[in-house]
Write an enzyme that holds these catalytic residues in place. Structure first.
Site, PDB file in Angstrom:
ATOM      1  N   ASP A   1       0.884  -1.159   0.000  1.00  0.00           N
ATOM      2  CA  ASP A   1       0.000   0.000   0.000  1.00  0.00           C
ATOM      3  C   ASP A   1       0.932   1.222   0.000  1.00  0.00           C
ATOM      4  OD1 ASP A   1      -2.306   1.643   0.412  1.00  0.00           O
ATOM      5  OD2 ASP A   1      -1.736   1.789   2.533  1.00  0.00           O
ATOM      6  N   LEU A   2       0.417   2.383  -0.325  1.00  0.00           N
ATOM      7  CA  LEU A   2       1.266   3.584  -0.387  1.00  0.00           C
ATOM      8  C   LEU A   2       1.039   4.531   0.809  1.00  0.00           C
ATOM      9  CD1 LEU A   2       3.196   5.535  -1.933  1.00  0.00           C
ATOM     10  CD2 LEU A   2       1.183   6.383  -3.141  1.00  0.00           C
ATOM     11  N   ASP A   3      -0.166   5.111   0.844  1.00  0.00           N
ATOM     12  CA  ASP A   3      -0.442   6.145   1.848  1.00  0.00           C
ATOM     13  C   ASP A   3      -0.468   5.546   3.257  1.00  0.00           C
ATOM     14  OD1 ASP A   3      -0.992   8.275  -0.119  1.00  0.00           O
ATOM     15  OD2 ASP A   3      -2.731   7.047  -0.633  1.00  0.00           O
TER      16      ASP A   3
ATOM     17  N   THR B   1       1.558  10.368   3.662  1.00  0.00           N
ATOM     18  CA  THR B   1       0.511  11.064   2.913  1.00  0.00           C
ATOM     19  C   THR B   1      -0.909  10.834   3.430  1.00  0.00           C
ATOM     20  OG1 THR B   1       0.851   9.242   1.400  1.00  0.00           O
ATOM     21  CG2 THR B   1       1.639  11.405   0.685  1.00  0.00           C
TER      22      THR B   1
ATOM     23  N   LYS C   1      -9.332   5.452   5.785  1.00  0.00           N
ATOM     24  CA  LYS C   1      -8.037   4.938   5.315  1.00  0.00           C
ATOM     25  C   LYS C   1      -8.223   3.823   4.293  1.00  0.00           C
ATOM     26  CE  LYS C   1      -5.105   5.918   9.299  1.00  0.00           C
ATOM     27  NZ  LYS C   1      -4.423   5.323  10.448  1.00  0.00           N
ATOM     28  N   GLY C   2      -7.566   3.940   3.172  1.00  0.00           N
ATOM     29  CA  GLY C   2      -7.605   2.883   2.162  1.00  0.00           C
ATOM     30  C   GLY C   2      -8.820   2.914   1.247  1.00  0.00           C
TER      31      GLY C   2
ATOM     32  N   ARG D   1     -11.616   7.511  -3.656  1.00  0.00           N
ATOM     33  CA  ARG D   1     -12.070   8.899  -3.562  1.00  0.00           C
ATOM     34  C   ARG D   1     -13.592   9.039  -3.424  1.00  0.00           C
ATOM     35  NH1 ARG D   1      -9.615  12.609  -8.092  1.00  0.00           N
ATOM     36  NH2 ARG D   1      -7.780  11.435  -7.403  1.00  0.00           N
TER      37      ARG D   1
ATOM     38  N   SER E   1      -2.160   0.481  -4.394  1.00  0.00           N
ATOM     39  CA  SER E   1      -2.772   1.655  -3.766  1.00  0.00           C
ATOM     40  C   SER E   1      -4.040   2.032  -4.515  1.00  0.00           C
ATOM     41  CB  SER E   1      -1.795   2.840  -3.826  1.00  0.00           C
ATOM     42  OG  SER E   1      -2.471   4.040  -3.505  1.00  0.00           O
ATOM     43  N   ALA E   2      -5.055   2.435  -3.752  1.00  0.00           N
ATOM     44  CA  ALA E   2      -6.312   2.871  -4.376  1.00  0.00           C
ATOM     45  C   ALA E   2      -6.195   4.283  -4.936  1.00  0.00           C
ATOM     46  CB  ALA E   2      -7.434   2.826  -3.344  1.00  0.00           C
ATOM     47  N   SER E   3      -5.060   4.935  -4.677  1.00  0.00           N
ATOM     48  CA  SER E   3      -4.940   6.345  -5.052  1.00  0.00           C
ATOM     49  C   SER E   3      -4.549   6.566  -6.505  1.00  0.00           C
ATOM     50  CB  SER E   3      -3.915   7.036  -4.157  1.00  0.00           C
ATOM     51  OG  SER E   3      -3.695   8.349  -4.608  1.00  0.00           O
TER      52      SER E   3
ATOM     53  N   ASN F   1      -3.442   9.262  -7.400  1.00  0.00           N
ATOM     54  CA  ASN F   1      -2.277  10.147  -7.315  1.00  0.00           C
ATOM     55  C   ASN F   1      -0.981   9.397  -7.043  1.00  0.00           C
ATOM     56  OD1 ASN F   1      -3.564  12.845  -7.515  1.00  0.00           O
ATOM     57  ND2 ASN F   1      -4.640  12.161  -5.675  1.00  0.00           N
TER      58      ASN F   1
ATOM     59  N   LYS G   1     -10.937  -1.845  -1.675  1.00  0.00           N
ATOM     60  CA  LYS G   1     -10.648  -2.589  -0.455  1.00  0.00           C
ATOM     61  C   LYS G   1     -11.889  -2.478   0.432  1.00  0.00           C
ATOM     62  CE  LYS G   1      -5.860  -1.040  -0.955  1.00  0.00           C
ATOM     63  NZ  LYS G   1      -4.764  -0.179  -0.495  1.00  0.00           N
TER      64      LYS G   1
ATOM     65  N   GLU H   1      -0.007  -3.101   4.774  1.00  0.00           N
ATOM     66  CA  GLU H   1      -1.128  -2.158   4.862  1.00  0.00           C
ATOM     67  C   GLU H   1      -1.197  -1.441   6.200  1.00  0.00           C
ATOM     68  OE1 GLU H   1      -3.706  -0.659   3.763  1.00  0.00           O
ATOM     69  OE2 GLU H   1      -3.933  -1.427   1.735  1.00  0.00           O
ATOM     70  N   ASP H   2      -1.726  -0.222   6.179  1.00  0.00           N
ATOM     71  CA  ASP H   2      -1.993   0.488   7.435  1.00  0.00           C
ATOM     72  C   ASP H   2      -3.494   0.597   7.704  1.00  0.00           C
ATOM     73  OD1 ASP H   2      -2.360   2.314   5.256  1.00  0.00           O
ATOM     74  OD2 ASP H   2      -2.466   3.931   6.726  1.00  0.00           O
TER      75      ASP H   2
HETATM   76  C1  G6P Z   1      -5.715   5.606  -0.636  1.00  0.00           C
HETATM   77  C2  G6P Z   1      -5.809   6.446   0.619  1.00  0.00           C
HETATM   78  C3  G6P Z   1      -7.188   7.052   0.753  1.00  0.00           C
HETATM   79  C4  G6P Z   1      -7.596   7.764  -0.527  1.00  0.00           C
HETATM   80  C5  G6P Z   1      -7.550   6.780  -1.700  1.00  0.00           C
HETATM   81  C6  G6P Z   1      -7.896   7.442  -3.025  1.00  0.00           C
HETATM   82  O1  G6P Z   1      -6.391   4.411  -0.442  1.00  0.00           O
HETATM   83  O2  G6P Z   1      -5.532   5.660   1.760  1.00  0.00           O
HETATM   84  O3  G6P Z   1      -7.150   7.972   1.822  1.00  0.00           O
HETATM   85  O4  G6P Z   1      -8.892   8.295  -0.418  1.00  0.00           O
HETATM   86  O5  G6P Z   1      -6.244   6.258  -1.792  1.00  0.00           O
HETATM   87  O6  G6P Z   1      -6.905   8.396  -3.323  1.00  0.00           O
HETATM   88  P1  G6P Z   1      -6.978   9.452  -4.484  1.00  0.00           P
HETATM   89  O7  G6P Z   1      -5.595  10.071  -4.425  1.00  0.00           O
HETATM   90  O8  G6P Z   1      -7.211   8.729  -5.758  1.00  0.00           O
HETATM   91  O9  G6P Z   1      -8.055  10.409  -4.160  1.00  0.00           O
HETATM   92 MG    MG Z   2      -2.859   3.209   3.440  1.00  0.00          MG
END
Ligand code: G6P
Ligand code: MG
Length: 227
Positions: A13-15, A21, A49-50, A53, A120-122, A124, A151, A175-176
């Protein structure tokens, strides 16, 4: 638990695992929750967390009893606003945001020929990895825009193993988030939870912070699990 010797890959996982972050995500959501008139709490922050968006925005609205207050179009605008806030918090971020011990851990994994991937679900995450100077470790990534489920569904961690060319049993997921640990477990990988063991009690291995995340500690924990 599987044997340490059978492990070939690590799915990250990233964040909140690689970098600090998750604090920025939290700040940006808190800002939006205030604007929407939804009370912020530590529990809400933990539950976000996780979570992707749009699902995060929906969870915030539901928490405030406002799940039907906005159209899809309005919700898109709020989610975009959160992301703008998040990106402005990221603007000056650099390698100093890498969590303690992570750089050494990644080096050790590389030296020992483990394969690494990102789950990572992000959306970004490419930008974040670039800014941290860690993109080179994560040539293999799961693209969250191609996933059907977030997740705790196993999809993202299952894909994290697949992109490495390994079976889930050959991988460790890190994972956190509670939903992240659930995703790793459901995918059939060995789970390492980083954070409060009360929250992450479903993890096969728990470390309270990233300074404990070393190959030696994982090996020791898995050896104990064999008996
Ligand atoms: C991760 C983070 C979440 C965030 C999600 C989507 O899972 O833990 O806090 O909402 O990514 O990120 P994004 O950067 O695409 O909005
Ligand atoms: Mg995380």
């Amino acid at each position: 638990m599987v044997k340490f010797e059978d492990i070939k890959g690590f799915v990250f996982d990233l964040d909140g695992v690689i970098a600090d972050t998750s604090v920025y995500h939290s700040k940006a959501w808190h800002q939006l929750a205030d604007e929407l008139g939804v009370a912020w709490s530590d529990d809400l922050a933990e539950n976000l967390k996780g979570v992707g968006r749009m699902d995060s925005l929906n969870l915030i609205l539901k928490t405030g009893g406002k799940e039907n207050a906005y159209t899809e179009e309005e919700k898109e605008k709020y989610a975009a606003k959160k992301n703008t806030n998040y990106l402005s918090l990221l603007k000056n971020m650099n390698a100093s945001a890498i969590l303690p011990g992570i750089s050494d851990f990644l080096k050790t994994l590389e030296e020992n020929d483990y394969r690494l991937s990102l789950a990572s679900a992000s959306k970004n995450s490419p930008l974040v990895l670039e800014q941290l100077g860690l993109a080179k470790y994560f040539e293999k990534r799961v693209d969250p825009t191609t996933l059907k489920h977030g997740k705790p569904d196993p999809e993202i961690f299952a894909r994290g193993a697949e992109v490495l060319g390994y079976k889930p049993e050959q991988c460790i997921g890190i994972e956190d988030a509670k939903v992240g640990v659930e995703s790793i477990n459901a995918a059939g990988e060995t789970s390492v939870g980083i954070g409060d063991p009360k929250i992450l009690h479903e993890a096969d291995i728990n470390f309270t912070d990233t300074t404990q995340l070393t190959l030696a500690n994982i090996k020791a924990a898995m050896k104990v699990g064999e008996h």
